[in-house]
Write a protein that holds these residues in place. Structure first.
Motif, PDB file in Angstrom:
ATOM      1  N   THR A  81       0.836  -1.197   0.000  1.00 53.66           N
ATOM      2  CA  THR A  81       0.000   0.000   0.000  1.00 53.66           C
ATOM      3  C   THR A  81       0.873   1.250   0.000  1.00 53.66           C
ATOM      4  O   THR A  81       2.042   1.221   0.410  1.00 53.66           O
ATOM      5  CB  THR A  81      -0.924   0.040   1.224  1.00 53.66           C
ATOM      6  OG1 THR A  81      -0.139   0.242   2.414  1.00 53.66           O
ATOM      7  CG2 THR A  81      -1.713  -1.258   1.348  1.00 53.66           C
ATOM      8  N   LEU A  82       0.279   2.343  -0.456  1.00 55.69           N
ATOM      9  CA  LEU A  82       0.981   3.631  -0.500  1.00 55.69           C
ATOM     10  C   LEU A  82       0.064   4.721   0.024  1.00 55.69           C
ATOM     11  O   LEU A  82      -1.062   4.888  -0.457  1.00 55.69           O
ATOM     12  CB  LEU A  82       1.405   3.954  -1.938  1.00 55.69           C
ATOM     13  CG  LEU A  82       2.029   5.334  -2.173  1.00 55.69           C
ATOM     14  CD1 LEU A  82       3.355   5.446  -1.410  1.00 55.69           C
ATOM     15  CD2 LEU A  82       2.236   5.586  -3.652  1.00 55.69           C
ATOM     16  N   SER A  83       0.542   5.473   1.015  1.00 56.68           N
ATOM     17  CA  SER A  83      -0.182   6.618   1.562  1.00 56.68           C
ATOM     18  C   SER A  83       0.655   7.863   1.337  1.00 56.68           C
ATOM     19  O   SER A  83       1.869   7.858   1.608  1.00 56.68           O
ATOM     20  CB  SER A  83      -0.456   6.433   3.065  1.00 56.68           C
ATOM     21  OG  SER A  83      -1.209   5.253   3.288  1.00 56.68           O
TER      22      SER A  83
ATOM     23  N   GLN B 230       6.326  16.877   1.399  1.00 53.46           N
ATOM     24  CA  GLN B 230       5.726  15.702   0.766  1.00 53.46           C
ATOM     25  C   GLN B 230       6.136  14.464   1.567  1.00 53.46           C
ATOM     26  O   GLN B 230       7.314  14.288   1.878  1.00 53.46           O
ATOM     27  CB  GLN B 230       6.189  15.550  -0.693  1.00 53.46           C
ATOM     28  CG  GLN B 230       5.807  16.716  -1.589  1.00 53.46           C
ATOM     29  CD  GLN B 230       4.298  16.813  -1.784  1.00 53.46           C
ATOM     30  OE1 GLN B 230       3.613  15.797  -1.922  1.00 53.46           O
ATOM     31  NE2 GLN B 230       3.783  18.037  -1.777  1.00 53.46           N
ATOM     32  N   ILE B 231       5.153  13.658   1.886  1.00 49.35           N
ATOM     33  CA  ILE B 231       5.404  12.481   2.718  1.00 49.35           C
ATOM     34  C   ILE B 231       4.764  11.264   2.060  1.00 49.35           C
ATOM     35  O   ILE B 231       3.625  11.343   1.576  1.00 49.35           O
ATOM     36  CB  ILE B 231       4.826  12.667   4.133  1.00 49.35           C
ATOM     37  CG1 ILE B 231       5.433  13.912   4.795  1.00 49.35           C
ATOM     38  CG2 ILE B 231       5.080  11.430   4.992  1.00 49.35           C
ATOM     39  CD1 ILE B 231       4.674  14.358   6.022  1.00 49.35           C
ATOM     40  N   GLN B 232       5.497  10.169   2.047  1.00 50.49           N
ATOM     41  CA  GLN B 232       4.981   8.898   1.533  1.00 50.49           C
ATOM     42  C   GLN B 232       5.267   7.794   2.548  1.00 50.49           C
ATOM     43  O   GLN B 232       6.380   7.699   3.073  1.00 50.49           O
ATOM     44  CB  GLN B 232       5.630   8.522   0.189  1.00 50.49           C
ATOM     45  CG  GLN B 232       5.190   9.359  -0.990  1.00 50.49           C
ATOM     46  CD  GLN B 232       5.771   8.853  -2.299  1.00 50.49           C
ATOM     47  OE1 GLN B 232       6.732   8.087  -2.307  1.00 50.49           O
ATOM     48  NE2 GLN B 232       5.175   9.283  -3.404  1.00 50.49           N
ATOM     49  N   VAL B 233       4.261   6.987   2.793  1.00 47.61           N
ATOM     50  CA  VAL B 233       4.430   5.824   3.668  1.00 47.61           C
ATOM     51  C   VAL B 233       4.060   4.578   2.859  1.00 47.61           C
ATOM     52  O   VAL B 233       2.921   4.463   2.370  1.00 47.61           O
ATOM     53  CB  VAL B 233       3.548   5.920   4.927  1.00 47.61           C
ATOM     54  CG1 VAL B 233       3.651   4.622   5.747  1.00 47.61           C
ATOM     55  CG2 VAL B 233       3.957   7.111   5.776  1.00 47.61           C
ATOM     56  N   ARG B 234       5.011   3.690   2.720  1.00 48.78           N
ATOM     57  CA  ARG B 234       4.790   2.418   2.015  1.00 48.78           C
ATOM     58  C   ARG B 234       4.739   1.280   3.039  1.00 48.78           C
ATOM     59  O   ARG B 234       5.597   1.214   3.926  1.00 48.78           O
ATOM     60  CB  ARG B 234       5.898   2.147   0.993  1.00 48.78           C
ATOM     61  CG  ARG B 234       5.845   3.036  -0.227  1.00 48.78           C
ATOM     62  CD  ARG B 234       6.942   2.660  -1.220  1.00 48.78           C
ATOM     63  NE  ARG B 234       6.740   3.262  -2.520  1.00 48.78           N
ATOM     64  CZ  ARG B 234       7.163   4.483  -2.864  1.00 48.78           C
ATOM     65  NH1 ARG B 234       7.821   5.222  -1.961  1.00 48.78           N
ATOM     66  NH2 ARG B 234       6.924   4.955  -4.066  1.00 48.78           N
ATOM     67  N   GLN B 235       3.748   0.408   2.885  1.00 51.63           N
ATOM     68  CA  GLN B 235       3.606  -0.731   3.775  1.00 51.63           C
ATOM     69  C   GLN B 235       3.501  -2.021   2.966  1.00 51.63           C
ATOM     70  O   GLN B 235       3.038  -2.012   1.822  1.00 51.63           O
ATOM     71  CB  GLN B 235       2.326  -0.609   4.626  1.00 51.63           C
ATOM     72  CG  GLN B 235       2.267   0.581   5.534  1.00 51.63           C
ATOM     73  CD  GLN B 235       0.959   0.587   6.322  1.00 51.63           C
ATOM     74  OE1 GLN B 235       0.910   0.172   7.478  1.00 51.63           O
ATOM     75  NE2 GLN B 235      -0.103   1.067   5.694  1.00 51.63           N
TER      76      GLN B 235
ATOM     77  N   SER C 295       8.151   1.790   5.104  1.00 53.23           N
ATOM     78  CA  SER C 295       9.173   2.801   4.842  1.00 53.23           C
ATOM     79  C   SER C 295       8.507   4.165   4.721  1.00 53.23           C
ATOM     80  O   SER C 295       7.363   4.277   4.270  1.00 53.23           O
ATOM     81  CB  SER C 295       9.955   2.481   3.566  1.00 53.23           C
ATOM     82  OG  SER C 295       9.109   2.541   2.430  1.00 53.23           O
ATOM     83  N   VAL C 296       9.237   5.204   5.124  1.00 57.30           N
ATOM     84  CA  VAL C 296       8.730   6.575   5.081  1.00 57.30           C
ATOM     85  C   VAL C 296       9.688   7.438   4.279  1.00 57.30           C
ATOM     86  O   VAL C 296      10.907   7.394   4.499  1.00 57.30           O
ATOM     87  CB  VAL C 296       8.563   7.154   6.497  1.00 57.30           C
ATOM     88  CG1 VAL C 296       8.052   8.594   6.433  1.00 57.30           C
ATOM     89  CG2 VAL C 296       7.625   6.284   7.327  1.00 57.30           C
ATOM     90  N   SER C 297       9.151   8.194   3.349  1.00 60.97           N
ATOM     91  CA  SER C 297       9.954   9.122   2.541  1.00 60.97           C
ATOM     92  C   SER C 297       9.421  10.535   2.741  1.00 60.97           C
ATOM     93  O   SER C 297       8.196  10.749   2.732  1.00 60.97           O
ATOM     94  CB  SER C 297       9.887   8.752   1.063  1.00 60.97           C
ATOM     95  OG  SER C 297      10.372   7.453   0.836  1.00 60.97           O
ATOM     96  N   GLN C 298      10.326  11.490   2.925  1.00 70.29           N
ATOM     97  CA  GLN C 298       9.938  12.889   3.100  1.00 70.29           C
ATOM     98  C   GLN C 298      10.833  13.776   2.235  1.00 70.29           C
ATOM     99  O   GLN C 298      12.039  13.555   2.153  1.00 70.29           O
ATOM    100  CB  GLN C 298      10.079  13.315   4.571  1.00 70.29           C
ATOM    101  CG  GLN C 298       9.086  12.659   5.521  1.00 70.29           C
ATOM    102  CD  GLN C 298       9.250  13.150   6.943  1.00 70.29           C
ATOM    103  OE1 GLN C 298      10.084  12.637   7.696  1.00 70.29           O
ATOM    104  NE2 GLN C 298       8.476  14.170   7.307  1.00 70.29           N
ATOM    105  N   TRP C 299      10.253  14.765   1.607  1.00 65.50           N
ATOM    106  CA  TRP C 299      11.009  15.745   0.844  1.00 65.50           C
ATOM    107  C   TRP C 299      10.185  17.027   0.731  1.00 65.50           C
ATOM    108  O   TRP C 299       8.982  17.038   1.034  1.00 65.50           O
ATOM    109  CB  TRP C 299      11.398  15.200  -0.522  1.00 65.50           C
ATOM    110  CG  TRP C 299      10.271  15.051  -1.503  1.00 65.50           C
ATOM    111  CD1 TRP C 299       9.876  15.939  -2.440  1.00 65.50           C
ATOM    112  CD2 TRP C 299       9.397  13.934  -1.615  1.00 65.50           C
ATOM    113  NE1 TRP C 299       8.812  15.463  -3.144  1.00 65.50           N
ATOM    114  CE2 TRP C 299       8.504  14.219  -2.664  1.00 65.50           C
ATOM    115  CE3 TRP C 299       9.293  12.708  -0.942  1.00 65.50           C
ATOM    116  CZ2 TRP C 299       7.497  13.332  -3.050  1.00 65.50           C
ATOM    117  CZ3 TRP C 299       8.308  11.837  -1.329  1.00 65.50           C
ATOM    118  CH2 TRP C 299       7.425  12.140  -2.365  1.00 65.50           C
TER     119      TRP C 299
END
Length: 239
Positions: free
Chosen positions: A65-67, A117-122, A106-110
């Motif tokens: 999933t992607l949030s 911008q924030i992305q959380v992948r599960q 995993s969490v990505s921020q930029w």
């Protein structure tokens, strides 16, 4: 004097008997050796095939999933809702909380032009021996999209495995050897000979493929699978 002559004659007779036995034995061994050499030169090599339809006994389904968003708390809450939705959906298909486990996050921020911008992948992984239930749940995966779960990488992927290969190996090797002998017997019949024992044999590797071999898909894409083995056997030929 007479005794010496008698002993000499006895020795000559014994020597003659031993020589005769040696000649007979040597002739037998020579003949048997030639026979065995002739037999060794007459052999035929055949391949035998054995196939068996099986049903996978293990299903592994990975759901990704992607949030996304600009507020960390909101994105985190969205990811938590996705997790609960997935567990509820799988529960409707007969799976408990122990059947599905988190498989990574995993969490990505930029920053994009001053906007965070924030992305959380599960990842969640279902591992089960309930093949029919897993297949049904996977087939209805669109329900997750309808419930607001953003599936990543084209959606969930499921793999089916047959784990009881050792249970069918002995019987399949026997079947493949029998198939090879059948071919050798036909060859021998056509050449006016008969099949003897096995001179040498080698077992090919076991392969598992989709039962519909012309589908072009991976072997584990379907629970209906086919186990295949080819053996190479060399048989002696007899007159």
């Amino acid at each position: 004097m007479a005794a010496d002559t008698t002993n000499r004659n006895s020795s000559l007779i014994i020597a003659a008997v031993v020589l005769a036995i040696g000649v007979i034995l040597g002739g037998y061994l020579l003949g048997d050796g030639l026979k065995r050499a002739k037999l060794a030169d007459r052999a035929v090599m055949m391949r035998g095939l054995a196939e068996r339809d099986v049903t996978a006994d293990l299903a592994t389904w990975t759901i990704r999933t992607l949030s996304t968003g600009s507020n960390f708390e909101a994105v985190q809450a969205d990811a938590a809702r996705d997790a609960e939705t997935i567990r509820a959906y799988l529960g409707e298909h007969g799976f408990s909380g122990n059947d599905i486990q988190p498989a990574g996050i995993s969490v990505s921020q930029w920053n994009n032009n001053g906007v965070d911008q924030i992305q959380v992948r599960q990842q969640f992984r279902l591992r089960t021996t309930k093949i029919a239930e897993a297949k049904a749940a996977h087939a209805g995966q669109a329900a997750l999209l309808a419930r607001g779960v953003a599936l990543e990488d084209g959606g969930p992927s499921i793999a089916y495995s047959f784990t009881k290969l050792n249970d069918v190996k002995p019987a399949m090797i026997a079947e493949a050897t029998k198939d090879a002998r059948k071919g050798a017997e036909q060859f021998a019949k056509d050449s006016g000979a008969s099949v003897g024992g096995i001179r040498s044999a080698s077992q090919g590797y076991f392969s598992i493929q989709s039962r519909d071999g012309d589908s072009g898909g991976p072997a584990d894409a379907s629970p209906e699978q086919k186990v295949r083995v080819v053996t190479t056997v060399e048989f002696y030929l007899k007159d």
